[in-house]
Design a protein around this motif. Sequence first.
Motif, PDB file in Angstrom:
ATOM      1  N   TYR A 199       1.324  -0.998   0.142  1.00 42.72           N
ATOM      2  CA  TYR A 199      -0.313  -0.435   0.054  1.00 42.72           C
ATOM      3  C   TYR A 199       0.779   1.270  -0.053  1.00 42.72           C
ATOM      4  O   TYR A 199       2.274   1.350   0.577  1.00 42.72           O
TER       5      TYR A 199
ATOM      6  N   GLU B 156      -1.918   8.919  -1.689  1.00 38.78           N
ATOM      7  CA  GLU B 156      -1.913   7.439  -1.475  1.00 38.78           C
ATOM      8  C   GLU B 156      -2.496   6.658  -2.294  1.00 38.78           C
ATOM      9  O   GLU B 156      -3.191   7.688  -3.155  1.00 38.78           O
TER      10      GLU B 156
ATOM     11  N   ASP C  97      -3.760   2.572  -3.441  1.00 41.55           N
ATOM     12  CA  ASP C  97      -5.081   1.268  -2.921  1.00 41.55           C
ATOM     13  C   ASP C  97      -3.270   0.182  -2.916  1.00 41.55           C
ATOM     14  O   ASP C  97      -3.140  -0.868  -2.218  1.00 41.55           O
TER      15      ASP C  97
END
Length: 102
Positions: A24, A32, A34
């Motif tokens: 991650y 971010e 996934d």
Amino acid sequence: MACHLLKWVHFLQDSEGENYDLWYFRDRTGREVDFIVTQSQTPRLAIEARSRQTEVSKHLIFLKRKYPELRAIQVHAKGRREYVNKERVEVLSWRTLLSHLA
């Protein structure tokens, strides 16, 4: 999605004898993504999962620019349109993605 990707990474480890891992991504600024698949600690595949088709994630575009050889995919559960945008990020349905991993 995570279970399928982990199973695929384990398959790659067993069949190719390479060091593949599933991660991650999140940096200090809060960007971010996934899922990141690495091969020998080098990012090879980045996947952002969305429930429905939306515009391409800016965080995914950031990673694609940072690692041009990275295959970047945004996958959606609802929506029919599949395309590659100008930054070379692929937008696919989850069914298409999972069929390519098999």
